[in-house]
Design an enzyme around this catalytic site. Structure first.
Site, short mmCIF file in Angstrom:
data_model
loop_
_atom_site.label_atom_id
_atom_site.label_comp_id
_atom_site.label_asym_id
_atom_site.label_seq_id
_atom_site.Cartn_x
_atom_site.Cartn_y
_atom_site.Cartn_z
CB SER A 107 23.28 75.15 36.87
OG SER A 107 24.60 75.57 36.71
CB THR A 133 29.60 73.01 41.04
OG1 THR A 133 30.40 74.18 41.10
CG2 THR A 133 28.57 73.03 42.14
CE LYS A 151 33.71 72.34 38.84
NZ LYS A 151 34.15 73.40 37.94
CG ASN A 189 31.94 70.51 34.32
OD1 ASN A 189 32.08 69.65 33.46
ND2 ASN A 189 31.61 71.75 34.04
CG ASP A 237 34.18 74.04 34.02
OD1 ASP A 237 33.02 74.45 33.89
OD2 ASP A 237 34.63 73.61 35.10
N GLY A 262 46.08 83.46 37.59
CA GLY A 262 45.57 82.53 38.60
C GLY A 262 45.99 81.10 38.30
N GLY A 278 41.89 76.04 41.13
CA GLY A 278 41.09 75.01 40.48
C GLY A 278 40.46 75.46 39.18
CG ASN A 335 48.78 81.82 41.37
OD1 ASN A 335 47.68 82.39 41.34
ND2 ASN A 335 49.09 80.93 42.29
CE LYS A 347 47.54 77.27 44.19
NZ LYS A 347 46.53 77.95 45.03
P1 ATR Z 1 39.53 77.96 42.77
O1 ATR Z 1 39.73 76.51 42.90
O2 ATR Z 1 38.09 78.38 42.88
O3 ATR Z 1 40.22 78.58 41.60
P2 ATR Z 1 41.63 78.49 44.60
O4 ATR Z 1 42.22 77.18 44.27
O5 ATR Z 1 41.62 78.93 46.01
O6 ATR Z 1 40.13 78.59 44.10
O7 ATR Z 1 42.36 79.59 43.69
C1 ATR Z 1 42.06 80.89 43.76
C2 ATR Z 1 43.01 81.67 42.86
O8 ATR Z 1 42.86 83.03 43.22
C3 ATR Z 1 44.47 81.31 43.07
O9 ATR Z 1 45.19 81.54 41.89
C4 ATR Z 1 44.85 82.32 44.15
O10 ATR Z 1 46.22 82.63 44.22
P3 ATR Z 1 47.19 81.78 45.21
O11 ATR Z 1 47.43 80.48 44.52
O12 ATR Z 1 48.39 82.60 45.35
O13 ATR Z 1 46.42 81.62 46.49
C5 ATR Z 1 44.10 83.53 43.67
N1 ATR Z 1 43.90 84.50 44.74
C6 ATR Z 1 43.03 84.40 45.76
N2 ATR Z 1 43.15 85.49 46.54
C7 ATR Z 1 44.12 86.28 45.99
C8 ATR Z 1 44.68 87.56 46.33
N3 ATR Z 1 44.28 88.24 47.40
N4 ATR Z 1 45.63 88.05 45.52
C9 ATR Z 1 46.06 87.38 44.43
N5 ATR Z 1 45.54 86.17 44.06
C10 ATR Z 1 44.60 85.64 44.83
#
Ligand code: ATR
Length: 498
Positions: free
Chosen positions: A247, A290, A294, A315, A330, A361, A364, A384, A389
């Site tokens: 940034s 960031t 946030k 953000n 974002d 996913g 966050g 997901n 979630k």
């Molecule tokens: P952020 O806030 O940066 O998005 P996070 O909240 O940890 O980070 O979310 C990461 C995302 O990547 C989530 O959707 C997570 O899936 P889970 O909710 O099941 O943890 C996904 N993710 C991380 N590692 C993963 C993996 N090995 N396989 C599938 N999804 C994964």
């Protein structure tokens, strides 16, 4: 204006000469760190080679033989160091660094400095924190025309407060003031605002990844060091980690192109509990916020936007008429590159009306994207690994949910006009991972992966090979930055030359 000094930590004078040659157009001074010279080079120093080096130097030089207790490399005995200091001072140095805890044993070196009209930098280094009596010590160290220097350590980002308060108390006194390490990175860029006589830089190639170091070209170019006065607006980014953020590169370039005053600096914070006071002391005009702050920043904002309310995260922190406002750029940052690519005008109402979309996913990063999609009229399926979630998130925004596995293959096909990837799979250091490996693209899907490092993920490559339209996260990062820039400065980002 604060000066830029280059630390010369080469193992011999030839290496240091190369650094001087490389950076001479960007520096005002250089500090010869004699303690970094190879032992075998020391004995010959007073026999002409050093005088020649000093004579050839394009900038005045500071003589420093840093002790190991102060983070230096001098491993000889103290009396030997002071004798060497005394011997080298008259060779043509402009400044000599002598520590503030030296007693009568330093009389010879002090005299040599006085006799040769070499200005003494009376320094203190604290690797454990900020000395309680920093202000008094600095005042005392400025006696006899010496230039007092303090290099302190911020053990927690809340220590930025006493550091800035000390700088304020010392306003008007000539001094060198800096905070070491990544938490103190800002202090090197803000030297002018801190009232510091100089800021220390290191050759880019000699830093070996040392935390908090900056090279003269980056300082002058990227951080606009010579263009920014103490009263110019301050922008920045808070986060953890944050020093590697792209940034500053974007915002400072835009400030430059717009010929606007100010600078955008990264601040590595451990928490925001002292944020109020920090803002008071720094008078921040605008901040990118960031991970992981946030949500934590919300209590410090007077008025949040509807986007921030729905997403639950802010953000962008900025000010209007004395009030602090919070936005989440974002969502627009995500949406605009997609609309541009699809040829949909940005101001279209519900620009994605009826578009069936899979969102991979539920972490966050997915919230802002989901908000953008849903408020643009898209119909979204959230997938997901942890189905619970996905269900919770989808429920909040009126979307569908499904597990991220082969059993959702048919469902994804149905929601495949747009597939948006928001997990960390595929991002450094998991570059090889593909969160959709069970799914074969038919070429009609449009894939948007919000990861920006690497610029092209494994998933993007696979989709492109199948003939899909593809978009990566770099454009989203730029676009959300542009939205912030406009909120910060009230001016749009300059249009890029084709
Ligand atoms: P952020 O806030 O940066 O998005 P996070 O909240 O940890 O980070 O979310 C990461 C995302 O990547 C989530 O959707 C997570 O899936 P889970 O909710 O099941 O943890 C996904 N993710 C991380 N590692 C993963 C993996 N090995 N396989 C599938 N999804 C994964």
């Amino acid at each position: 204006m604060a000066k830029i000094a280059l630390c010369l930590t080469g193992a011999d004078l030839d290496e240091n000469r190369r650094y001087l040659n490389r950076y001479q157009d960007h520096i005002d001074l250089a500090e010869l760190r004699v303690d970094c010279l190879h032992r075998s080079k020391l004995s010959g120093l007073s026999k002409g080679t050093l005088s020649e080096f000093i004579g050839d130097s394009p900038v005045p030089l500071i003589l420093t033989i840093r002790r190991s207790v102060d983070g230096g490399h001098w491993d000889g005995c103290e009396s030997e160091r002071l004798i060497l200091m005394e011997k080298l001072i008259p060779l043509g140095f402009a400044y000599a660094d002598l520590e503030d805890d030296l007693g009568p044993e330093a009389a010879g070196a002090e005299k040599a400095a006085r006799d040769g009209k070499v200005r003494i930098i009376r320094s203190l280094h604290d690797f454990r924190g900020i000395p309680e009596d920093l202000v008094e010590r600095m005042k005392k160290n400025g006696r006899d025309g010496a230039l007092p220097k303090a290099a302190v350590t911020l053990t927690h980002s809340r220590e930025i407060i006493p550091f800035l308060e000390a700088a304020r108390e010392l306003e008007g006194q000539e001094k060198i003031l800096l905070a070491m390490g990544e938490r103190g990175f800002f202090s090197r860029i803000m030297a002018e605002r801190l009232g510091s006589f100089l800021t220390f830089t290191s050759p880019a190639e000699g830093q070996k990844g040392a935390a908090g170091q900056i090279d003269p070209v980056t300082l002058e170019g990227l951080y606009r060091f010579r263009k920014v006065t103490a009263s110019d607006p301050l922008y920045g980014i808070i986060g953890n980690p944050v020093i590697q953020s792209r940034s500053p590169e974007l915002h400072n370039r835009w400030l430059d192109q717009r010929k606007l005053p100010g600078v955008y600096i990264p601040f590595l914070l451990d928490g925001v509990d002292h944020f109020d006071r920090l803002d008071q002391l720094l008078d921040i005009r605008g901040l990118s916020v960031t991970i992981p702050f946030k949500e934590a920043i919300l209590p410090f904002i007077d008025k949040i936007s509807p986007g921030v309310r729905s997403i639950g995260a802010c953000n962008t922190y900025y000010k209007r008429e004395g009030r602090v406002l919070g936005e989440n750029s974002d969502a627009l940052g995500f949406l605009y590159p997609l609309l541009d690519r699809w040829g949909i005008p940005r101001d279209t109402e519900k620009p994605l009306r009826g578009v069936k979309c899979s969102l991979i996913g539920a972490g966050g990063a997915s919230r802002g994207v989901l908000f953008a999609l849903v408020s643009s009229g898209a119909r979204v399926l959230v997938l997901n690994r942890t189905l619970g979630k996905a269900r919770t998130l989808a429920g909040e925004f009126g979307a569908e949910a499904a597990p991220l596995s082969s059993e959702s293959r048919e469902l994804i096909k149905e929601y495949s006009r747009l597939i948006v990837q928001t997990t960390s799979l595929g991002m450094a250091p998991m570059e090889e991972r593909d969160p959709l490996e069970f799914y074969d693209f038919n070429g009609k899907e449009f894939l948007y992966d919000i990861i920006y490092k690497p610029v092209e993920t494994v998933l993007m490559k696979r989709a492109a090979r199948a003939g899909c339209g593809v978009l990566g996260g770099w454009e989203m990062l730029r676009e959300q930055g542009k939205v912030q820039f406009e909120l910060f400065t009230g001016m749009p980002v300059p249009t890029e030359k084709p």
